[in-house]
Write a protein that holds these residues in place. Sequence first.
Motif, PDB file in Angstrom:
ATOM      1  N   PRO A 208       1.799   4.802 -11.788  1.00 26.47           N
ATOM      2  CA  PRO A 208       0.368   5.312 -13.131  1.00 26.47           C
ATOM      3  C   PRO A 208      -0.801   4.264 -12.892  1.00 26.47           C
ATOM      4  N   VAL A 209      -0.348   2.724 -11.771  1.00 29.91           N
ATOM      5  CA  VAL A 209      -0.866   1.594 -12.047  1.00 29.91           C
ATOM      6  C   VAL A 209      -1.604   2.235 -10.064  1.00 29.91           C
TER       7      VAL A 209
ATOM      8  N   GLU B 215      -2.296   5.261  -8.774  1.00 29.62           N
ATOM      9  CA  GLU B 215      -3.234   5.948  -8.976  1.00 29.62           C
ATOM     10  C   GLU B 215      -3.915   5.708  -9.795  1.00 29.62           C
ATOM     11  N   LYS B 216      -3.984   4.481 -10.437  1.00 24.74           N
ATOM     12  CA  LYS B 216      -5.229   4.370 -11.954  1.00 24.74           C
ATOM     13  C   LYS B 216      -6.269   3.526 -10.272  1.00 24.74           C
ATOM     14  N   TYR B 217      -5.833   2.995  -9.416  1.00 23.78           N
ATOM     15  CA  TYR B 217      -5.860   2.047  -8.953  1.00 23.78           C
ATOM     16  C   TYR B 217      -6.333   2.058  -7.042  1.00 23.78           C
TER      17      TYR B 217
ATOM     18  N   LYS C 230      -7.240   6.381  -4.734  1.00 25.07           N
ATOM     19  CA  LYS C 230      -8.733   6.337  -4.439  1.00 25.07           C
ATOM     20  C   LYS C 230      -8.864   6.810  -2.940  1.00 25.07           C
TER      21      LYS C 230
ATOM     22  N   ASP D 101     -12.805  -1.453 -10.190  1.00 25.57           N
ATOM     23  CA  ASP D 101     -11.819  -1.268 -11.024  1.00 25.57           C
ATOM     24  C   ASP D 101     -10.162  -2.353 -10.329  1.00 25.57           C
TER      25      ASP D 101
ATOM     26  N   PRO E  67      -6.486  -4.205 -10.713  1.00 26.62           N
ATOM     27  CA  PRO E  67      -5.287  -3.996 -12.054  1.00 26.62           C
ATOM     28  C   PRO E  67      -5.307  -5.182 -12.809  1.00 26.62           C
TER      29      PRO E  67
ATOM     30  N   GLU F  70      -0.227  -5.933 -14.894  1.00 29.81           N
ATOM     31  CA  GLU F  70      -0.059  -4.756 -14.686  1.00 29.81           C
ATOM     32  C   GLU F  70       0.868  -5.810 -12.871  1.00 29.81           C
TER      33      GLU F  70
END
Length: 312
Positions: free
Chosen positions: A31-32, A34-36, A39, A99, A101, A105
């Motif tokens: 999840p970490v 995937e979020k940061y 991309k 953005d 972490p 995180e």
Amino acid sequence: MKSIFILTLYLSFSFTLSAQTTFDYDTDIAPVLEKYCVKCHGPEKQKSGYRLDSYEALMTPGESEEVAIDAGFPMTSPLIEYLLLPPEDEYAMPPEGEDAPSGDEILTVARWIHGGAKSESAGQGKLSLEKLLGESAFPAVERLRTKGAVIDKLAENSSNLVVDLQRLAPKIDASAIEYLKSVGPYVHEFRAALLPSSAKVSEWIGTFENATRLDLSHGKFGDEIVASLNRLGGIKYLNLFGTQLTDAGLKDLQVPKGGQLFLGNTKVENAALVKARADKPNVTIYGNPDVNQTLGITEKAWGNSSTFNPIP
């Protein structure tokens, strides 16, 4: 400043290790990333030839030929180094302006690496299908295979399954569904046209918690399956062509959140289809094919062909 932050992180890591000593890639780290990170390091873009959208990819070097994870040693793992670089550094992850972490995180990633950088699903993926499913589920799969079902691992080192019940779907009964309940969490891709309408079928579909592709075309069910489908947040391809889905069912349908949705030859009216396309910009929604458009494309293709032309 960077050295002070690294020292603070290391001390925090040392003193808080006892709070939780085991972390897993799928639940804590993916999840970490995937979020940061995905991309720039995922299926659409691979900066420096490196991907982080799966455990296997994370552990595979990119163009630098450097493994990003030094299992057991967070402070010598390049991934941690890149996460700690100042934003203006050209190698910083994520790059400046994106953005980033939080310290907590990054600490979670560091503690995961310290614990061995493990992935339960990756470990399962190395098992044979028989060992993966166990003594109760594998015999059920074998029985269904003898009846024409195609059930196998998605890849050699994967714990995900491909399930194709095209030969069985029209006659699938409660006993077959009981056999298949145990494999539901492993289903990644599923294909079964002409599934009957029943509470058992809807309940069973809802167990495909890790599925990404579902082909349920020409199923006899309608809106009653929507609640089960909404439990499957990872769906990227959903084929409901020829089912009994209505405008109300489409309105309640929350998946896929991105990807493709096929709704041709259902009870969904065109106005509801247009609204759904406006409400779900990240989903490509297909309705009934435009016959005139198809004929126009075909005629144009024939006209441009040097080897074939239609008879006048």
